[in-house]
Scaffold this motif. Structure first.
Motif, PDB file in Angstrom:
ATOM      1  N   PHE A  23      -5.874  12.786  -6.230  1.00 45.11           N
ATOM      2  CA  PHE A  23      -5.304  12.683  -4.882  1.00 45.11           C
ATOM      3  C   PHE A  23      -5.922  11.524  -4.111  1.00 45.11           C
ATOM      4  CE2 PHE A  23      -5.750  13.685  -0.352  1.00 45.11           C
ATOM      5  CZ  PHE A  23      -4.409  13.747   0.014  1.00 45.11           C
ATOM      6  N   LEU A  24      -7.225  11.330  -4.252  1.00 41.04           N
ATOM      7  CA  LEU A  24      -7.894  10.234  -3.557  1.00 41.04           C
ATOM      8  C   LEU A  24      -7.364   8.882  -4.024  1.00 41.04           C
ATOM      9  CD1 LEU A  24     -11.616  11.438  -3.398  1.00 41.04           C
ATOM     10  CD2 LEU A  24      -9.972  11.273  -1.518  1.00 41.04           C
ATOM     11  N   ILE A  25      -7.086   8.757  -5.325  1.00 37.70           N
ATOM     12  CA  ILE A  25      -6.536   7.503  -5.846  1.00 37.70           C
ATOM     13  C   ILE A  25      -5.159   7.241  -5.232  1.00 37.70           C
ATOM     14  CG2 ILE A  25      -5.700   6.318  -7.911  1.00 37.70           C
ATOM     15  CD1 ILE A  25      -7.837   7.799  -9.497  1.00 37.70           C
ATOM     16  N   ALA A  26      -4.289   8.275  -5.250  1.00 44.64           N
ATOM     17  CA  ALA A  26      -2.954   8.124  -4.676  1.00 44.64           C
ATOM     18  C   ALA A  26      -3.036   7.827  -3.182  1.00 44.64           C
ATOM     19  CB  ALA A  26      -2.137   9.395  -4.921  1.00 44.64           C
ATOM     20  N   PHE A  27      -3.943   8.509  -2.488  1.00 43.79           N
ATOM     21  CA  PHE A  27      -4.103   8.303  -1.043  1.00 43.79           C
ATOM     22  C   PHE A  27      -4.588   6.887  -0.753  1.00 43.79           C
ATOM     23  CE2 PHE A  27      -6.643   8.609   2.893  1.00 43.79           C
ATOM     24  CZ  PHE A  27      -5.663   9.068   3.752  1.00 43.79           C
ATOM     25  N   ALA A  28      -5.538   6.398  -1.553  1.00 49.26           N
ATOM     26  CA  ALA A  28      -6.064   5.049  -1.355  1.00 49.26           C
ATOM     27  C   ALA A  28      -4.973   3.999  -1.573  1.00 49.26           C
ATOM     28  CB  ALA A  28      -7.239   4.793  -2.293  1.00 49.26           C
ATOM     29  N   LEU A  29      -4.144   4.197  -2.599  1.00 45.99           N
ATOM     30  CA  LEU A  29      -3.049   3.265  -2.860  1.00 45.99           C
ATOM     31  C   LEU A  29      -2.066   3.244  -1.691  1.00 45.99           C
ATOM     32  CD1 LEU A  29      -2.353   4.046  -6.629  1.00 45.99           C
ATOM     33  CD2 LEU A  29      -3.367   1.962  -5.702  1.00 45.99           C
ATOM     34  N   GLY A  30      -1.741   4.435  -1.187  1.00 42.75           N
ATOM     35  CA  GLY A  30      -0.820   4.507  -0.059  1.00 42.75           C
ATOM     36  C   GLY A  30      -1.380   3.857   1.200  1.00 42.75           C
ATOM     37  N   ILE A  31      -2.654   4.099   1.472  1.00 44.13           N
ATOM     38  CA  ILE A  31      -3.285   3.511   2.656  1.00 44.13           C
ATOM     39  C   ILE A  31      -3.325   1.990   2.550  1.00 44.13           C
ATOM     40  CG2 ILE A  31      -5.496   3.262   3.877  1.00 44.13           C
ATOM     41  CD1 ILE A  31      -3.982   5.766   4.612  1.00 44.13           C
ATOM     42  N   TYR A  32      -3.657   1.482   1.359  1.00 42.25           N
ATOM     43  CA  TYR A  32      -3.725   0.027   1.196  1.00 42.25           C
ATOM     44  C   TYR A  32      -2.335  -0.594   1.312  1.00 42.25           C
ATOM     45  CZ  TYR A  32      -5.397  -4.473  -0.475  1.00 42.25           C
ATOM     46  OH  TYR A  32      -5.716  -5.805  -0.565  1.00 42.25           O
ATOM     47  N   ALA A  33      -1.304   0.132   0.871  1.00 44.97           N
ATOM     48  CA  ALA A  33       0.065  -0.371   1.005  1.00 44.97           C
ATOM     49  C   ALA A  33       0.438  -0.474   2.486  1.00 44.97           C
ATOM     50  CB  ALA A  33       1.036   0.553   0.280  1.00 44.97           C
ATOM     51  N   VAL A  34       0.080   0.551   3.265  1.00 45.77           N
ATOM     52  CA  VAL A  34       0.358   0.526   4.706  1.00 45.77           C
ATOM     53  C   VAL A  34      -0.418  -0.607   5.376  1.00 45.77           C
ATOM     54  CG1 VAL A  34       0.119   1.815   6.864  1.00 45.77           C
ATOM     55  CG2 VAL A  34       0.888   2.983   4.788  1.00 45.77           C
ATOM     56  N   TYR A  35      -1.673  -0.777   4.986  1.00 47.80           N
ATOM     57  CA  TYR A  35      -2.490  -1.859   5.555  1.00 47.80           C
ATOM     58  C   TYR A  35      -1.888  -3.227   5.236  1.00 47.80           C
ATOM     59  CZ  TYR A  35      -6.354  -5.196   5.868  1.00 47.80           C
ATOM     60  OH  TYR A  35      -7.128  -6.305   6.136  1.00 47.80           O
ATOM     61  N   ILE A 101       3.405  -4.666  -2.120  1.00 53.45           N
ATOM     62  CA  ILE A 101       3.401  -3.457  -1.292  1.00 53.45           C
ATOM     63  C   ILE A 101       4.209  -2.346  -1.957  1.00 53.45           C
ATOM     64  CG2 ILE A 101       4.167  -2.488   0.916  1.00 53.45           C
ATOM     65  CD1 ILE A 101       3.611  -5.274   2.134  1.00 53.45           C
ATOM     66  N   LEU A 102       5.387  -2.677  -2.473  1.00 52.86           N
ATOM     67  CA  LEU A 102       6.227  -1.677  -3.127  1.00 52.86           C
ATOM     68  C   LEU A 102       5.586  -1.151  -4.406  1.00 52.86           C
ATOM     69  CD1 LEU A 102       9.770  -3.264  -2.629  1.00 52.86           C
ATOM     70  CD2 LEU A 102       8.749  -1.344  -1.391  1.00 52.86           C
ATOM     71  N   THR A 103       4.851  -2.005  -5.109  1.00 51.19           N
ATOM     72  CA  THR A 103       4.148  -1.557  -6.310  1.00 51.19           C
ATOM     73  C   THR A 103       3.085  -0.525  -5.961  1.00 51.19           C
ATOM     74  OG1 THR A 103       4.514  -3.684  -7.418  1.00 51.19           O
ATOM     75  CG2 THR A 103       2.736  -2.296  -8.270  1.00 51.19           C
ATOM     76  N   LEU A 104       2.344  -0.764  -4.891  1.00 49.89           N
ATOM     77  CA  LEU A 104       1.334   0.202  -4.447  1.00 49.89           C
ATOM     78  C   LEU A 104       1.981   1.529  -4.053  1.00 49.89           C
ATOM     79  CD1 LEU A 104      -1.009  -2.039  -2.251  1.00 49.89           C
ATOM     80  CD2 LEU A 104      -1.459  -1.167  -4.547  1.00 49.89           C
TER      81      LEU A 104
END
Length: 207
Positions: A23-35, A101-104
């Motif tokens: 979950f942390l990996i998925a969350f980190a990817l999503g946060i970095y995509a938003v950033y 961004i879409l890849t993340l």
């Protein structure tokens, strides 16, 4: 025997820890995509865009930093006014940034079935294996588009600025090795999950 079989279907604390890590990996990817999306939008609002150049051995990358002469070397990201770049240059640069961004986002979504399967105590579920296959394809295609569009955009930007002979590509060998390494890890995980699924089915057949 019945108690043992019932206990096998209950998620253990170890499964919870693994689910939390995924979950942390998925969350980190999503946060970095938003950033990344936020930084891109902020730059476009101010009519600016970031471009990476590989400054070679020349005096082109010499800048004044606090009264001291500083030379840029290697792969460096610079911020350029969008008005100084041609339309085709902006198109390729935007394609590169949007594909990243879409890849993340796609990678974060692909991790969701894996997190759910681990949380249920069944990490080798068919959905997890399919998710890893989808993750591999999303990552491969997204990074391919990112690199191709990024290289073309960077080369066109250097042409627009008249510095094409003084800077190199925006891709380094280290980046290439990192991407190949990540793809290799994903494929190893997928094969491991497939082997784990087969072993699980064989054990269930024995029981």
């Amino acid at each position: 025997m019945d108690k043992d079989l019932r206990g096998q279907g209950k998620p253990s604390s170890r499964c919870g820890a693994r689910s939390g890590a995924a979950f942390l990996i998925a969350f980190a990817l999503g946060i970095y995509a938003v950033y990344s999306a936020g930084m891109l939008f902020k730059g476009l609002v101010h009519a600016q865009i970031d471009v990476r150049f590989d400054f070679e051995d020349s005096g082109l990358g010499t800048i004044d930093l606090g009264g001291h002469g500083t030379t840029l070397s290697g792969l460096t990201e610079v911020t350029l006014p969008t008005g100084d770049l041609a339309v085709e240059t902006m198109i390729f640069l935007l394609i590169a940034k949007l594909s990243f961004i879409l890849t993340l986002i796609g990678a974060a979504i692909a991790f969701v079935p894996i997190v759910r399967s681990i949380g249920r105590g069944d990490p080798f579920a068919v959905k997890s294996i399919r998710a890893l296959s989808a993750l591999s394809w999303v990552f491969s295609m997204g990074i391919l588009v990112y690199f191709v569009a990024g290289i073309l955009g960077s080369n066109l930007a250097s042409r627009d600025l008249g510095i094409a002979d003084d800077v190199g590509s925006n891709t380094s060998i280290a980046q290439t090795y990192i991407i190949l390494g990540v793809l290799g890890i994903i494929e190893i995980l997928r094969r491991s999950f497939v082997s784990g699924r087969r072993a699980q089915q064989e054990l269930e057949g024995l029981v």
